[in-house]
Design an enzyme around this catalytic site. Sequence first.
Site, mmCIF file in Angstrom:
data_model
loop_
_atom_site.group_PDB
_atom_site.id
_atom_site.type_symbol
_atom_site.label_atom_id
_atom_site.label_comp_id
_atom_site.label_asym_id
_atom_site.label_seq_id
_atom_site.Cartn_x
_atom_site.Cartn_y
_atom_site.Cartn_z
ATOM 1 N N PRO A 10 -12.941 -65.850 13.095
ATOM 2 C CA PRO A 10 -12.807 -64.716 12.187
ATOM 3 C C PRO A 10 -14.019 -64.453 11.310
ATOM 4 O O PRO A 10 -14.681 -65.385 10.843
ATOM 5 C CB PRO A 10 -11.592 -65.098 11.322
ATOM 6 C CG PRO A 10 -11.427 -66.567 11.493
ATOM 7 C CD PRO A 10 -11.932 -66.887 12.855
ATOM 8 N N TYR A 36 -25.742 -67.031 6.477
ATOM 9 C CA TYR A 36 -25.451 -66.956 7.911
ATOM 10 C C TYR A 36 -26.556 -66.314 8.756
ATOM 11 O O TYR A 36 -26.402 -66.189 9.972
ATOM 12 C CB TYR A 36 -24.130 -66.195 8.127
ATOM 13 C CG TYR A 36 -22.951 -66.891 7.487
ATOM 14 C CD1 TYR A 36 -22.619 -68.195 7.837
ATOM 15 C CD2 TYR A 36 -22.178 -66.259 6.519
ATOM 16 C CE1 TYR A 36 -21.554 -68.844 7.245
ATOM 17 C CE2 TYR A 36 -21.099 -66.903 5.923
ATOM 18 C CZ TYR A 36 -20.795 -68.201 6.287
ATOM 19 O OH TYR A 36 -19.741 -68.846 5.709
ATOM 20 N N HIS A 59 -21.658 -74.484 14.127
ATOM 21 C CA HIS A 59 -21.603 -73.728 12.863
ATOM 22 C C HIS A 59 -23.002 -73.270 12.506
ATOM 23 O O HIS A 59 -23.970 -74.033 12.646
ATOM 24 C CB HIS A 59 -21.053 -74.593 11.727
ATOM 25 C CG HIS A 59 -19.653 -75.037 11.984
ATOM 26 N ND1 HIS A 59 -18.585 -74.181 11.858
ATOM 27 C CD2 HIS A 59 -19.159 -76.220 12.424
ATOM 28 C CE1 HIS A 59 -17.479 -74.835 12.195
ATOM 29 N NE2 HIS A 59 -17.797 -76.065 12.546
#
Length: 147
Positions: A10, A23, A101
């Site tokens: 998500p 990110y 990640h």
Amino acid sequence: MPQVLILHGPNLNLLGTREPDVYGQQTLADIDADCLSHGQALGLDVVSFQSNSEGSLVDRVQQAAADGADWIVINPAAYTHTSVALRDALLGTAIPFIEVHLSNVHAREEFRQTSYFSDRAVGVICGFGAQGYRMALDVVAAQLKTD
Ligand code: CA2
């Protein structure tokens, strides 16, 4: 050609639009295109899927098993820290998987340091941004050579 499914959890559809300091600046489409071309260079058939819905991710994992996928590379995003359902789906398939990640979750809030996936992943890559997906594909290619 070996099949690799890349799963994005998500909010990763928002990549490149907000929080670039955490990110990165690449969009999810950029990352998927890079994975596709890097996979081709490695002789891998790479398919990507993103969903904001836990059930859709579970369904996609089950579909990967039905399709005979060889590996899964997964960034479960927030579901990393919550989803027994997605964990069970992955374990139910017995498809080897790598957890990726973008950020270094160990350098962030305490709740991000619990993963429902890491103990069953072949390996975990975090903190290298979008490069982490390339690294995961490199590992998949290397592991397939030794099979
Ligand atoms: O570092 C990662 O890749 C994470 O899986 C990203 C998740 C976070 O919940 C995990 O703890 C670590 C969050 C993804 C949200 O992505 C966004 C991207 C742009 C703007 C807003 C959210």
